[in-house]
Design an enzyme around this catalytic site. Structure first.
Site, PDB file in Angstrom:
ATOM      1  CE  LYS A   1     -70.146 -10.309  43.080  1.00  0.00           C
ATOM      2  NZ  LYS A   1     -69.654 -11.326  43.686  1.00  0.00           N
TER       3      LYS A   1
ATOM      4  CE  LYS B   1     -73.501  -3.876  47.017  1.00  0.00           C
ATOM      5  NZ  LYS B   1     -73.461  -5.332  46.961  1.00  0.00           N
TER       6      LYS B   1
ATOM      7  CE  LYS C   1     -64.476  -7.399  50.041  1.00  0.00           C
ATOM      8  NZ  LYS C   1     -64.443  -8.675  50.191  1.00  0.00           N
TER       9      LYS C   1
HETATM   10  P1  AMP Z   1     -68.097  -9.454  50.530  1.00  0.00           P
HETATM   11  O1  AMP Z   1     -67.096  -8.518  50.427  1.00  0.00           O
HETATM   12  O2  AMP Z   1     -69.150  -9.477  49.500  1.00  0.00           O
HETATM   13  O3  AMP Z   1     -68.016 -10.833  50.938  1.00  0.00           O
HETATM   14  O4  AMP Z   1     -69.196  -9.193  51.747  1.00  0.00           O
HETATM   15  C1  AMP Z   1     -68.842  -9.486  53.097  1.00  0.00           C
HETATM   16  C2  AMP Z   1     -70.039  -8.996  53.883  1.00  0.00           C
HETATM   17  O5  AMP Z   1     -69.941  -7.639  54.086  1.00  0.00           O
HETATM   18  C3  AMP Z   1     -71.568  -9.523  53.631  1.00  0.00           C
HETATM   19  O6  AMP Z   1     -72.020  -9.688  54.808  1.00  0.00           O
HETATM   20  C4  AMP Z   1     -72.143  -8.324  53.160  1.00  0.00           C
HETATM   21  O7  AMP Z   1     -73.531  -8.035  53.051  1.00  0.00           O
HETATM   22  C5  AMP Z   1     -71.188  -7.252  53.698  1.00  0.00           C
HETATM   23  N1  AMP Z   1     -71.511  -6.043  52.995  1.00  0.00           N
HETATM   24  C6  AMP Z   1     -70.632  -5.889  51.543  1.00  0.00           C
HETATM   25  N2  AMP Z   1     -70.739  -4.514  51.014  1.00  0.00           N
HETATM   26  C7  AMP Z   1     -71.527  -3.933  52.043  1.00  0.00           C
HETATM   27  C8  AMP Z   1     -72.070  -2.597  52.067  1.00  0.00           C
HETATM   28  N3  AMP Z   1     -71.939  -1.757  51.132  1.00  0.00           N
HETATM   29  N4  AMP Z   1     -72.940  -2.143  53.413  1.00  0.00           N
HETATM   30  C9  AMP Z   1     -73.007  -3.167  54.337  1.00  0.00           C
HETATM   31  N5  AMP Z   1     -72.570  -4.397  54.290  1.00  0.00           N
HETATM   32  C10 AMP Z   1     -71.943  -4.785  53.052  1.00  0.00           C
END
Ligand code: AMP
Ligand code: TRP
Length: 345
Positions: free
Chosen positions: A115, A207, A210
């Site tokens: 990041k 990956k 968002k």
């Molecule tokens: P975040 O949007 O970073 O707060 O992520 C929220 C949840 O979604 C966390 O448990 C992440 O590990 C999961 N997550 C985010 N991106 C992915 C992805 N590409 N594949 C699987 N899980 C994800």
């Protein structure tokens, strides 16, 4: 709420563009755990502001994650849904953990390196300390189980290290106060199923995220049927038909990703999916993938939109959830302060 069930905590950042990775990697797990666990699901707004957020958009995104939780089947009466900044103990315990965790530990965090990129000197101090706040989120409730996607594994290990170091550093004080030796439990990650790491539709080695500039790389939870169909149609693949066994996915990251997505959405294993589609061309498989994605995400998107039309209701859920979170957190924070030697009322 039955207190004899093991306690789950997890969080999602309100940073916009909730996608299929968030849904399959995290939110579906949150829903399933409600049967067997006492759950706290948190919209982690303090984590979001470790990088710049437009205040108006942040407000919108906090409500949208909450609405998506409810639309996906999280029950805010049986469990606790709230936004992190409403319970001040998260920030307070994070400060204590800033003083427990070591610079060297945080320096190893790959997510910070990714990041912050080349502009490390310009990253916020909050972004560097982010994993300490995450440890505080979990341990403020002495939660023992944490459902997350694969990308959070390293952060969870750090949470365990922090819990362990706190228990050791303060062992004497913990025992002199008559508290259990394992003052903070070591939280266990729950990272299971065929879609713990959903990849970009345009590049099977990066990956789904968002923040990717191209919306074609991800299926958003709010996408309509046309957008879902178009994105899967344009998703990158290779020229071979699908293999009939999981081993045949080796070295074919795009195929592996789409099969994992299908399996998770249809509630089958990758191996089952390949029994069904082994030998098929991607065109036929992508049609099946689109159908199942629309079937699962369509109603959730519609319900999220409906809930977003009633922000007062969403705010009442968060406010009520925070009150209940406080009742669990307050005594634990108080005990923590006593152990550290900070005078409390
Ligand atoms: P975040 O949007 O970073 O707060 O992520 C929220 C949840 O979604 C966390 O448990 C992440 O590990 C999961 N997550 C985010 N991106 C992915 C992805 N590409 N594949 C699987 N899980 C994800
Ligand atoms: N860091 C997590 C992510 O970006 C979100 C998060 C914050 C979290 N606090 C947490 C996840 C506590 C599990 C437990 O995905």
């Amino acid at each position: 709420m039955a207190s004899d069930k093991p306690r789950v905590f997890s969080g999602v950042q309100p940073t916009g563009n909730l996608h299929l990775g968030n849904y399959l990697g995290a939110i579906t797990k949150f829903v399933a755990l409600q049967e067997s666990h006492e759950c706290l699901y948190c919209v982690v707004d303090l984590h979001a502001i470790t990088v710049w957020q437009e205040p108006k958009e942040l407000e919108h995104n906090i409500r949208e994650v909450t609405a998506a939780f409810l639309a996906s089947g999280i029950d805010p009466k049986a469990h606790i849904v709230f936004n992190q900044s409403r319970v001040s103990g998260h920030a307070e315990l994070a400060w204590v953990f800033n003083c427990v965790a070591r610079m060297g530990w945080l320096n190893r965090m790959t997510q910070f390196k990714e990041k912050a990129g080349k502009h490390r000197e310009n990253a916020s101090v909050g972004l560097f300390a982010y994993p300490n706040l995450m440890a505080a989120d979990i341990l403020l409730y002495r939660a023992t189980h944490v459902p997350v996607g694969d990308d959070q594994k390293q952060h969870l290990e750090l949470s365990r290290d922090i819990a362990q170091k706190f228990n050791t550093d303060f062992a004497e004080s913990i025992s002199s106060h008559g508290f259990a030796e394992t003052f903070f439990p070591l939280p266990e990650p729950l990272i299971t199923g065929p879609a713990t790491r959903v990849m970009s539709l345009r590049d099977g080695t990066s990956k789904m995220s968002k923040s990717d500039a191209s919306d074609m790389t991800r299926i958003n939870m709010m996408d309509d049927a046309d957008a879902i169909a178009q994105k899967f149609r344009k998703a990158r693949t290779d020229p071979e038909p699908l293999p009939s066994e999981v081993a045949g996915l080796e070295g074919r990251p795009e195929a592996e990703n789409l099969v994992g997505i299908y399996a998770a959405l249809a509630g089958v294993s990758k191996s089952d999916a390949l029994q069904e589609f082994g030998g098929a061309q991607f065109s036929a498989f992508k049609q099946a993938l689109t159908d199942v994605a629309v079937e699962v995400l369509g109603p959730i998107g519609a319900e999220t939109r409906r809930l977003m039309d009633d922000p007062a209701y969403i705010d009442s859920v968060l406010s009520e959830g925070a009150k209940r979170a406080h009742t669990i957190a307050d005594p634990i924070l108080r005990e923590t302060k006593q152990v550290v030697g900070l005078l409390t009322d």
